[in-house]
Design a protein around this motif. Sequence first.
Motif, PDB file in Angstrom:
ATOM      1  N   ASN A 171       1.143  -0.886  -0.293  1.00  0.00           N
ATOM      2  CA  ASN A 171      -0.101   0.471  -0.394  1.00  0.00           C
ATOM      3  C   ASN A 171       0.916   1.400   0.236  1.00  0.00           C
ATOM      4  O   ASN A 171       0.368   2.165  -0.859  1.00  0.00           O
ATOM      5  CB  ASN A 171      -0.597   0.407   1.109  1.00  0.00           C
ATOM      6  CG  ASN A 171      -2.180  -1.006   1.046  1.00  0.00           C
ATOM      7  OD1 ASN A 171      -2.527  -1.714   0.243  1.00  0.00           O
ATOM      8  ND2 ASN A 171      -2.392  -1.052   2.081  1.00  0.00           N
TER       9      ASN A 171
ATOM     10  N   LEU B 178      -5.790   3.484  -7.872  1.00  0.00           N
ATOM     11  CA  LEU B 178      -6.073   3.393  -5.740  1.00  0.00           C
ATOM     12  C   LEU B 178      -7.088   3.697  -5.546  1.00  0.00           C
ATOM     13  O   LEU B 178      -7.452   4.141  -5.369  1.00  0.00           O
ATOM     14  CB  LEU B 178      -4.489   2.774  -5.429  1.00  0.00           C
ATOM     15  CG  LEU B 178      -4.862   2.215  -4.194  1.00  0.00           C
ATOM     16  CD1 LEU B 178      -4.673   1.259  -3.969  1.00  0.00           C
ATOM     17  CD2 LEU B 178      -3.886   2.917  -3.083  1.00  0.00           C
TER      18      LEU B 178
ATOM     19  N   LEU C 133      -7.315  -1.872  -6.708  1.00  0.00           N
ATOM     20  CA  LEU C 133      -6.462  -1.214  -7.535  1.00  0.00           C
ATOM     21  C   LEU C 133      -7.056  -1.607  -8.863  1.00  0.00           C
ATOM     22  O   LEU C 133      -7.492  -3.086  -9.578  1.00  0.00           O
ATOM     23  CB  LEU C 133      -5.196  -1.620  -7.046  1.00  0.00           C
ATOM     24  CG  LEU C 133      -4.149  -0.966  -8.060  1.00  0.00           C
ATOM     25  CD1 LEU C 133      -3.436  -0.084  -7.548  1.00  0.00           C
ATOM     26  CD2 LEU C 133      -2.677  -2.330  -8.362  1.00  0.00           C
TER      27      LEU C 133
END
Length: 616
Positions: free
Chosen positions: A81, A101, A106
């Motif tokens: 992340n 994102l 994603l």
Amino acid sequence: MKNDAGSLPPRSRFSPLDEAFGRFIRRIDGRDAPELALAAAWLSRSRAEGHICLDLGARPEDGFPVAGEGLPARPEAERWNALLETSPAVGRPGDRLPLILDGTRLYLFRYWAYEQAVVRTLDTLAVDAAGVADEARLRAAFDCIFPPNGGAERIDWQKVAAFAAARHRFCVVSGGPGTGKTSTVARILALLVAQDPDRPPAVALAAPTGKAAARLQESIREAKATLALPPALGAAIPETASTLHRLLQSRPETPYFRYHADRPLPADVVIVDEASMLDLALFAKLIGALRTRARLILLGDKDQLASVEAGAVLGDICDTGRAHGYSPAFADACLRVTGERIPADDVSAPGRLNDRIVSLRKSYRFGETSGIGALSRAVNAGDASRAGALIRDAGTGDVAWRELPPPEALPRLLAAWIGTHDIAPPTAGDPAELLERFGRARMLCALREGPYGVRHMNLLAERVLRETGRIGGGSLWYAGRPVMVTKNDYGLGLFNGDIGIALADPEHRGDLRVFFPAGGGRVRSFPPLRLPEHESVYAMTVHKSQGSEFDDVLFLMPDRDVPVLTRQLVYTAVTRARRTLWIAGREELFAAALSRHLKRASGLRDALWGSGTTCA
């Protein structure tokens, strides 16, 4: 990367396209961070397997790809992340960067944009009522178009579906095989015409494939003939259906269409059959091309297989696996107009889509003693114990279980089935009749390749038919050869899934030509060399069988557990059969398939319904 059921990328490695995309994202990022290339490769692979996004917070059982031979393990979530959030290749919602994102999901930018467009349009359709102001006129139309219930069932869900479609600009009519979806639509169209007979709405009938469009067309014609509608109403209901690509008028060799937001479809009502086959990209383009006040009606079985391409649009829209009731206001209005009282158990707090999704619950095809009907319900519920008992019980007469033989013994199984089922059309006769006759029986396979796949079974079928004298010659083309088109040819008007038969044509010096149905009992023919890509079609994948029904089906399962073997695939295969069903498989794999419920990662369901636990 267009794939059929049995030709998905192997789970043992990334494809060259996945790896190339990972390298591309890493170059854009500019950092020495192989985890970014891995995220991009996983995303590319996931999209090829039908997912809209890669949910970084999901567990493997929720759809996150599982590492395997040749596939690296998943990095720590915090590290992943942090890299994604600071990468110049990754944007937030609203950005225009290669990757987006959105929370823990994603996306490829294009698919994030498709999903957002669908959410916005469905939100608009859901809050914008169609404005049926004259309830008295609508009630009179219901009395005319729908026969009295006569107490045969507690509630006529076809009438509820018709009321929902007349009341709203967006409606989904879902139901299993034989529940009367297309006859309901014929009545819906009659209701809409009856509201203003002098200015009937412009209607577009469509389906994802040519085969499904042809079935919709024939079903509407049959429904009109059996409904005994007033002549003016019947004449105003259209009978011509097309593929969605033809409706939107695709531009060859491009992803674009002639009709879009700035040039909307000239239709007041758009009806799409076999909506379970809709992928996200095509659906986004369809609803983006609707007129400002147009109605959209989707028909389909929400429990069937999702599209071959990415997305599970119908399942996400219907929130498959969770029950949603109707609002009290809808239930009260339905009672006033149709006389149908929605049971109290089906009435709940209002939601954006609750009143716009109606499931038909009574099957007019399968009676109480039907083994196929009982098996389909057990499979759909994931009840392996009940399904196993049904396939072992020969008492129903319409379901037969055969232990899967080794590859060398397959010809004996095939000969036994062919000996009692009309799988090969005669080599001469009226082409329209032969096409109809060929549509009565079919072999369905879970896979495309391998000893139990479509390619091998088509070769075996030809071998068995030659040995028994049902077909002649040893060449590729012979009288009676059935073929399925596998690539669209807009110039010829032949589309992926269209099925034809090769026959000697006296009008062309007895040369072989391939005859295809043209609707209304008509046919058209082409020389074999003119056909686009095609293959023999004694057997077809379960995916390709969507939109079709056959009197008799042989469902051939693989000899090993594979990811495509899911509950939805078995349910779809079982519900293609109308009269008899043979299943050749292994019981442990049959049970394993019923325990595997296909989940495709996307944000569409949460955006429409809110997050929650989805029942299997």
